[in-house]
Design an enzyme around this catalytic site. Structure first.
Site, PDB file in Angstrom:
ATOM      1  N   ILE A 149       0.691  -1.382  -0.218  1.00  0.00           N
ATOM      2  CA  ILE A 149      -0.005   0.155   0.168  1.00  0.00           C
ATOM      3  C   ILE A 149       1.194   0.961   0.164  1.00  0.00           C
ATOM      4  O   ILE A 149       0.602   2.028  -0.330  1.00  0.00           O
ATOM      5  CB  ILE A 149      -0.777   0.029   1.037  1.00  0.00           C
ATOM      6  CG1 ILE A 149      -0.506  -0.170   2.471  1.00  0.00           C
ATOM      7  CG2 ILE A 149      -2.245  -1.115   1.158  1.00  0.00           C
ATOM      8  CD1 ILE A 149      -1.532  -0.303   3.965  1.00  0.00           C
ATOM      9  N   GLY A 163       7.983   4.065   3.335  1.00  0.00           N
ATOM     10  CA  GLY A 163       7.662   4.650   3.917  1.00  0.00           C
ATOM     11  C   GLY A 163       9.817   5.195   3.725  1.00  0.00           C
ATOM     12  O   GLY A 163       9.670   5.337   2.744  1.00  0.00           O
ATOM     13  N   PHE A 188      12.478   3.922   4.553  1.00  0.00           N
ATOM     14  CA  PHE A 188      13.379   3.120   4.410  1.00  0.00           C
ATOM     15  C   PHE A 188      12.783   1.785   3.873  1.00  0.00           C
ATOM     16  O   PHE A 188      13.585   1.235   3.638  1.00  0.00           O
ATOM     17  CB  PHE A 188      14.787   2.719   5.765  1.00  0.00           C
ATOM     18  CG  PHE A 188      14.931   4.546   6.003  1.00  0.00           C
ATOM     19  CD1 PHE A 188      15.624   5.185   5.195  1.00  0.00           C
ATOM     20  CD2 PHE A 188      15.021   4.420   7.895  1.00  0.00           C
ATOM     21  CE1 PHE A 188      15.791   6.494   6.570  1.00  0.00           C
ATOM     22  CE2 PHE A 188      15.681   5.319   8.223  1.00  0.00           C
ATOM     23  CZ  PHE A 188      16.048   6.706   6.669  1.00  0.00           C
ATOM     24  N   GLY A 189      11.490   2.170   3.443  1.00  0.00           N
ATOM     25  CA  GLY A 189      10.971   0.654   3.995  1.00  0.00           C
ATOM     26  C   GLY A 189       9.632   0.828   2.590  1.00  0.00           C
ATOM     27  O   GLY A 189       9.628   1.934   2.187  1.00  0.00           O
ATOM     28  N   LYS A 190       8.980  -0.263   2.491  1.00  0.00           N
ATOM     29  CA  LYS A 190       7.671  -0.255   1.629  1.00  0.00           C
ATOM     30  C   LYS A 190       7.072  -1.036   3.242  1.00  0.00           C
ATOM     31  O   LYS A 190       6.826  -1.525   4.248  1.00  0.00           O
ATOM     32  CB  LYS A 190       7.653  -1.161   0.948  1.00  0.00           C
ATOM     33  CG  LYS A 190       8.590  -0.780  -0.222  1.00  0.00           C
ATOM     34  CD  LYS A 190       8.269  -1.689  -1.412  1.00  0.00           C
ATOM     35  CE  LYS A 190       9.210  -0.476  -2.702  1.00  0.00           C
ATOM     36  NZ  LYS A 190       8.652  -1.488  -4.367  1.00  0.00           N
ATOM     37  N   VAL A 191       5.849  -0.295   2.552  1.00  0.00           N
ATOM     38  CA  VAL A 191       4.343  -0.872   4.246  1.00  0.00           C
ATOM     39  C   VAL A 191       3.649  -2.193   3.254  1.00  0.00           C
ATOM     40  O   VAL A 191       2.830  -1.422   1.646  1.00  0.00           O
ATOM     41  CB  VAL A 191       3.527   0.243   4.053  1.00  0.00           C
ATOM     42  CG1 VAL A 191       2.282   0.158   5.030  1.00  0.00           C
ATOM     43  CG2 VAL A 191       4.601   1.154   4.562  1.00  0.00           C
ATOM     44  N   ASP A 207       8.815  16.214  11.739  1.00  0.00           N
ATOM     45  CA  ASP A 207       8.290  15.926  10.152  1.00  0.00           C
ATOM     46  C   ASP A 207       6.769  15.638  10.070  1.00  0.00           C
ATOM     47  O   ASP A 207       6.294  14.710   9.310  1.00  0.00           O
ATOM     48  CB  ASP A 207       9.046  14.524   9.844  1.00  0.00           C
ATOM     49  CG  ASP A 207       8.985  14.992   8.080  1.00  0.00           C
ATOM     50  OD1 ASP A 207       9.339  16.039   7.765  1.00  0.00           O
ATOM     51  OD2 ASP A 207       9.352  13.757   7.771  1.00  0.00           O
TER      52      ASP A 207
END
EC number: 2.7.11.1
Length: 398
Positions: free
Chosen positions: A29, A32, A34-37, A146
């Site tokens: 979906i 992020g 540093f990565g994926k979700v 942020d």
């Protein structure tokens, strides 16, 4: 993309640490820092979560491991209705995993890109909910750094939740921060002029709240700042530019935004009480806000994913290491590592071994269960002591 197709849920040892095999992978979906979700379902409870996964080798190569560890450390100590809360963290040889609340309403950036026009009453409630979240973070000595539409997710009912603590900072008492971090268009003026003697504090998040609220109402930000704009240009902009407010906005909302967008942090609204005591908020039931009993003016479309559909295509087609092929890949990797003896491979393996050793495993369910058990034991002990005291008193009266 599902990892488990069996209709019968596997049985897991309660004392076993939660791991990748405890989840069914449903679909990707988003991305992020540093990565994926992806969306996952826990096999034993059938509860749905969002799972963020970060490739260890990429984190090592980009020197980002410490940031991931810091984010985990911060999130393990937080729990609030208007945050995206961490439930589990675990690892395998290839990835680090964070399992968090699943919020299917999409982030505010997505809705802005879909040309959603947020009404003033909707933004007013957003401000209240986000102010309560910032107040909680402040009580835990956390600066998010942020706050922006990209990092604010909606649940299915339209309530807001702050996510992405990757550059958040823990602020010890009587100290200030001098390191520059954040997304330029949302960073407070004092972050660009920060020196060792002055630094900045919690007020920077409240400036970001003001910028975000303005953008939700108008569809653009109060200052024309881009990521490529130099710090010198930004400082000059804060000193010379005049923020305009459309005449259609209520004077009360304009006054509130001006308090949040006050360049001087000492005069800026930066506490929940500032918001609560403001005349514009006199009609607000704050207990109802916290309990999510107020109905937001914008409710995301049900029955559809409020995110970019290309994420699923990337995971299935373009991604070089898709999550649903992890088991086969790890078995192959283990064989290759045994064959390789190059110095570069050995050095990388040393770093990966250090990550494996220092990674913080977390299970909020277990933490809550242990806490409840301790509370029950204390109550039982107290009851026992009270009974003994009553019996002693009766004996003394004989």
């Amino acid at each position: 993309m599902g990892a488990n197709t069996s209709s019968k849920a596997p049985v897991f040892d309660e004392n076993e640490d939660v791991n990748f095999d405890h989840f069914e992978i449903l679909r990707a979906i988003g991305k992020g820092s540093f990565g994926k979700v992806c969306i996952v379902r826990k096999n034993d409870t059938k509860k749905m979560y969002a799972m963020k996964y970060m490739n260890k080798q990429k984190c090592v190569e980009r020197n980002e491991v410490r940031n991931v560890f810091k984010e985990l450390q911060i999130m393990q100590g937080l729990e609030h209705p208007f945050l995206v809360n961490l439930w589990y963290s675990f690892q395998d040889e290839e990835d680090m995993f964070m399992v968090v609340d699943l919020l299917l309403g999409g982030d505010l950036r997505y809705h802005l890109q879909q040309n959603v026009h947020f009404q003033e009453d909707t933004v007013k409630l957003f401000i209240c909910e986000l102010a309560m979240a910032l107040d909680y973070l402040q009580s835990q000595r956390i600066i998010h750094r942020d706050m922006k539409p990209d990092n604010i997710l909606l649940d299915e009912h339209g309530h807001v939740h702050i996510t992405d603590f990757n550059i958040a900072a823990m602020l010890p008492k009587e100290t200030r921060i001098t390191t520059v971090a954040g997304t330029k268009p949302y960073m407070a003026p004092e972050m660009f002029t920060s020196r060792k003697e002055t630094g900045y504090s919690f007020a920077v998040d409240w400036w970001s709240l003001g910028v975000t609220a303005y953008e939700l109402l108008r569809g653009r930000r109060p200052y024309h700042i881009r990521s490529s704009t130099s710090s010198k240009e930004i400082v000059n902009m804060f000193e010379t530019a005049i923020v305009t407010y459309p005449s259609a906005w209520s004077q009360e909302m304009v006054s509130l935004l001006k308090k949040l967008l006050e360049p001087n942090p000492d005069q800026r609204f930066s506490h929940l009480t500032d918001i609560q005591n403001f005349p514009y908020m006199s009609d607000m039931n704050w207990d109802a806000v916290l309990q999510k009993r107020l109905i937001p003016g914008f409710i995301p479309t049900k029955g559809r994913l409020n995110c970019d559909p290309t994420f699923e295509l990337e995971e299935m087609i373009l991604e070089s290491k898709p999550l649903h092929k992890k088991k086969k890949r790890l078995a192959k990797r283990e064989k290759e590592m045994k064959k390789s003896d190059s110095s570069q491979t050995c050095l990388l393996q040393e770093h990966l071994d250090a990550v494996q050793k220092e990674f913080i495993i977390f299970n909020r369910e277990k933490v809550k269960s242990d806490f409840n058990q301790r509370q029950a034991n204390l109550a039982l002990e107290q009851t026992k002591n009270n009974t003994e005291e009553e019996e002693d008193g009766q004996n003394n009266n004989l």
